[in-house]
Design a protein around this motif. Structure first.
Motif, PDB file in Angstrom:
ATOM      1  N   ASN A  56       0.725  -1.206   0.183  1.00 21.05           N
ATOM      2  CA  ASN A  56      -0.097  -0.058  -0.142  1.00 21.05           C
ATOM      3  C   ASN A  56       0.682   1.333   0.161  1.00 21.05           C
ATOM      4  OD1 ASN A  56      -2.581   1.291   0.189  1.00 21.05           O
ATOM      5  ND2 ASN A  56      -2.264   1.711   2.300  1.00 21.05           N
ATOM      6  N   MET A  59       1.854   1.292  -3.919  1.00 25.94           N
ATOM      7  CA  MET A  59       0.951   1.196  -4.996  1.00 25.94           C
ATOM      8  C   MET A  59      -0.431   1.951  -4.556  1.00 25.94           C
ATOM      9  SD  MET A  59       1.696  -2.588  -6.414  1.00 25.94           S
ATOM     10  CE  MET A  59       0.311  -2.410  -7.644  1.00 25.94           C
ATOM     11  N   THR A  60      -0.497   3.217  -4.663  1.00 24.88           N
ATOM     12  CA  THR A  60      -1.647   3.897  -4.147  1.00 24.88           C
ATOM     13  C   THR A  60      -2.449   4.554  -5.356  1.00 24.88           C
ATOM     14  OG1 THR A  60      -0.332   6.004  -4.138  1.00 24.88           O
ATOM     15  CG2 THR A  60      -0.578   4.780  -2.285  1.00 24.88           C
ATOM     16  N   GLU A  61      -1.844   4.311  -6.550  1.00 22.40           N
ATOM     17  CA  GLU A  61      -2.755   4.972  -7.792  1.00 22.40           C
ATOM     18  C   GLU A  61      -3.640   3.885  -8.437  1.00 22.40           C
ATOM     19  OE1 GLU A  61      -0.072   6.448 -10.551  1.00 22.40           O
ATOM     20  OE2 GLU A  61       0.513   7.956  -9.039  1.00 22.40           O
ATOM     21  N   ASN A  62      -3.223   2.687  -7.968  1.00 18.10           N
ATOM     22  CA  ASN A  62      -4.345   1.505  -8.585  1.00 18.10           C
ATOM     23  C   ASN A  62      -4.806   0.646  -7.607  1.00 18.10           C
ATOM     24  OD1 ASN A  62      -5.582  -0.198 -10.258  1.00 18.10           O
ATOM     25  ND2 ASN A  62      -3.974  -0.299 -11.846  1.00 18.10           N
ATOM     26  N   PRO A  63      -5.868   0.889  -6.698  1.00 21.46           N
ATOM     27  CA  PRO A  63      -6.213   0.087  -5.550  1.00 21.46           C
ATOM     28  C   PRO A  63      -6.757  -1.062  -6.023  1.00 21.46           C
ATOM     29  CG  PRO A  63      -7.851   1.726  -5.963  1.00 21.46           C
ATOM     30  CD  PRO A  63      -6.566   2.046  -6.871  1.00 21.46           C
TER      31      PRO A  63
END
Length: 298
Positions: A56, A59-63
């Motif tokens: 997390n 990779m915060t742009e594509n949950p």
């Protein structure tokens, strides 16, 4: 009137099935299949949470991709060990060959190791991002509020230890999944399934036998009804012939009263005798229904 058997309905022996379930019940809740499946599912959830905290931060742009990747990695960490544990137990119970059992174990170790190595490295490298080891971190602040002499070096050690614990936790869940599968009983499960299949087959066989017996009984009853109807028909013919013969004899008597010649009376009497001989009724009438009962002993 009893209900006829339905051969198309699966009518198993409920008492025997209930007894088999009781015999094959687990001695402890920790060895029951429900508990083992739930425990494995909880291990997958635990690993998913651990993996999510590590990914997390990056990779915060594509949950959506994050969730799918986390779930897939957690399944790789727990499902292959469970499969290999059950295959190894099946090998010890002589249900599987050695080559396939150890091949599944090797592939399981390889897949878990591949995920664990990268997860461990990433967890250690991102420990500061996960625990936020700066002056605003809740972990460091809570420690600083209770222990005044703590140094930055000891804080780093605490964060490192917490990161290492989270990093090695999936290894523990993988081993636990392997253990949960290994304490299962594939041989007992197969025997139980075969016994249930045998009970069901025997129940179906009994239903078929009952249906065949009922079919034979129906055929026999139909034959009895036909014989009884023939008896009723023959009795009706005999009754009709008797009435006809009675009327003819009465007519002969009336004619005899009208004539006065002895020759005519003799002629009428001879005619009546011949009439009675030609239309005589048997003293033992046909009784096909009684013969059928005596023949079939019903």
């Amino acid at each position: 009137m009893t209900a006829s058997s339905n051969t198309m309905r699966l009518d198993s022996y409920k008492t025997r099935l209930w007894r088999e379930r009781k015999i094959n019940a687990s001695d402890s809740i920790f060895t029951s299949k429900i508990f083992l499946n739930i425990a494995t599912l909880l291990f997958i959830i635990t690993d998913s949470v651990c993996l999510y905290t590590a990914f997390n931060c990056l990779m915060t742009e594509n949950p959506v991709l994050l969730v799918v990747m986390v779930i897939a990695a957690a399944i790789v960490l727990d499902v292959p060990p469970a499969i290999s544990g059950r295959r190894l137990k099946a090998y010890y119970q002589q249900l599987s060959d050695k080559k396939s059992a150890f091949a599944s174990i090797g592939l399981s170790v390889l897949s878990v190791s591949f995920v664990m190595i990268f997860y461990f490295i990433m967890k250690v490298l991102t420990r500061d991002m996960v625990f936020d080891a700066n002056s605003n971190a809740s972990l460091i602040n809570s420690v600083a509020n209770t222990t005044q002499g703590i140094t930055d070096s000891s804080s780093d050690k605490i964060v490192l230890f917490a990161s290492l614990f989270q990093a090695v936790l999936p290894i523990g869940t993988s081993l636990a999944s392997f253990l949960m599968a290994f304490i299962s009983n594939p041989l007992g499960d197969r025997i139980y399934r075969l016994k249930k299949a045998k009970i069901t087959a025997e129940a179906n066989m009994i239903d078929l036998q009952v249906a065949m017996a009922e079919a034979e009984a129906r055929d026999s009853y139909c034959e009895f009804l036909i014989a009884r109807e023939k008896d009723n028909y023959n009795n009706f013919l005999d009754s009709t012939n008797c009435q006809s013969l009675t009327v003819k004899n009465v007519a002969a008597l009336v004619v005899m009263e009208k004539v006065k010649s002895s020759e005519d009376i003799t002629s009428i009497t001879d005619y009546a005798d011949e009439l009675n001989k030609d239309n005589a009724i048997s003293e033992e009438p046909e009784n096909e229904s009684l013969d059928y009962i005596l023949e079939h002993d019903v």
